[in-house]
Design an enzyme around this catalytic site. Structure first.
Site, PDB file in Angstrom:
ATOM      1  CE  LYS A   1      -4.301  -1.686   2.234  1.00  0.00           C
ATOM      2  NZ  LYS A   1      -5.166  -2.006   3.266  1.00  0.00           N
TER       3      LYS A   1
ATOM      4  CE1 TYR B   1      -9.612  -2.511   0.514  1.00  0.00           C
ATOM      5  CE2 TYR B   1      -8.909  -1.260  -0.650  1.00  0.00           C
ATOM      6  CZ  TYR B   1      -8.893  -2.172  -0.301  1.00  0.00           C
ATOM      7  OH  TYR B   1      -7.173  -2.050   0.485  1.00  0.00           O
TER       8      TYR B   1
ATOM      9  CG  ASN C   1      -3.905  -2.380   6.947  1.00  0.00           C
ATOM     10  OD1 ASN C   1      -3.597  -1.932   5.365  1.00  0.00           O
ATOM     11  ND2 ASN C   1      -5.182  -2.725   7.404  1.00  0.00           N
TER      12      ASN C   1
ATOM     13  CG  HIS D   1      -5.472  -6.036  -0.595  1.00  0.00           C
ATOM     14  ND1 HIS D   1      -6.406  -5.938   0.173  1.00  0.00           N
ATOM     15  CD2 HIS D   1      -5.408  -6.897  -1.419  1.00  0.00           C
ATOM     16  CE1 HIS D   1      -7.446  -6.324  -0.820  1.00  0.00           C
ATOM     17  NE2 HIS D   1      -6.684  -7.481  -1.439  1.00  0.00           N
TER      18      HIS D   1
ATOM     19  CD  GLU E   1      -9.079  -8.621  -3.468  1.00  0.00           C
ATOM     20  OE1 GLU E   1      -7.666  -8.846  -3.213  1.00  0.00           O
ATOM     21  OE2 GLU E   1      -9.874  -8.652  -3.034  1.00  0.00           O
TER      22      GLU E   1
END
Ligand code: GDP
Ligand code: MG
Length: 142
Positions: A11, A51, A114, A117, A128
Site C-alpha cells: 500500500k 473495495y 496498514n 493488502h 482481484e
C-alpha cells in the site's frame, strides 16, 4: 499439494517509506513466489471498484483517499495454500492486534495505513487478480 494464487498490494504508506523490497523479501522467505507484479497509481474509480464490498461503510471514503494517495505495488503470489498463508504473513487488519513477526505488526502505521493488502478467499483472489492483471501478464514458475 494444491498450488494456489493470491493477490497482494504493497500500500502507499509502505511504498512511500521504501519498504517494497523488505516486504517482497518477507513474502519470498515465507515460500511464496511473485508471478506477476507492477507499480500503479490508482484513481478513485479504480480504488472504489476494488473495495466495492466496503462501499457505504464509515471508513470507505478515507480508504479510497488513502489508496489513491500514491503509487502501490500490485502482485500475484503463488504457492501452497497461498491465500491463507499470505493472510497469516500479513497479520490482523489492525496492527495493534497483529501477531509479532507479521508484516502489519512490523510495518503498519495504523488501522488505515496498514501497509499491505491480501485477498481473503480464493474467490476474492480470482476477482482481484483479474481486476489488475491480464492472463498473459502472469508468469507461472517451476
Ligand atoms: P483487510 O482484508 O485485513 O485489509 O481488512 P478489510 O477488508 O476489513 O478492510 C480493508 C481496509 O480498510 C483495511 O486493510 C484498512 O486499510 C481499512 N480499514 C478497515 N477497517 C477500518 C476502520 O475501521 N477504519 C479505518 N480507518 N480503516 C479501516
Ligand atoms: Mg479485506
Amino acid at each position: 499439494m494444491t498450488i494456489e494464487r493470491t493477490f497482494s498490494i504493497v500500500k502507499p504508506d509502505a511504498v512511500k517509506r521504501n519498504l517494497i523490497g523488505a516486504i517482497y523479501n518477507r513474502i519470498e522467505k515465507a515460500g511464496l513466489r511473485v508471478v506477476a507484479a507492477k507499480m500503479i497509481h490508482m484513481d478513485a474509480d479504480k480504488a472504489k471498484g476494488f473495495y466495492a464490498e466496503h462501499e457505504g461503510k464509515p471508513f470507505f471514503e478515507d480508504l479510497v483517499a488513502f489508496m489513491t494517495s500514491g503509487p502501490v505495488m500490485v502482485q500475484v503470489l503463488e504457492g501452497e495454500n497461498a491465500v491463507v498463508r499470505y493472510r497469516e504473513l500479513m497479520g490482523k487488519t489492525n496492527p495493534e492486534e497483529a501477531a509479532c513477526g507479521t508484516l502489519r505488526a512490523d510495518y503498519a502505521l495504523s488501522l488505515r495505513h496498514n501497509s499491505v493488502h491480501g485477498a481473503d478467499s480464493p474467490v476474492s483472489a480470482a476477482r482481484e487478480i483479474a481486476y489488475f492483471f491480464a492472463d498473459d501478464e502472469i508468469c507461472p514458475r517451476d
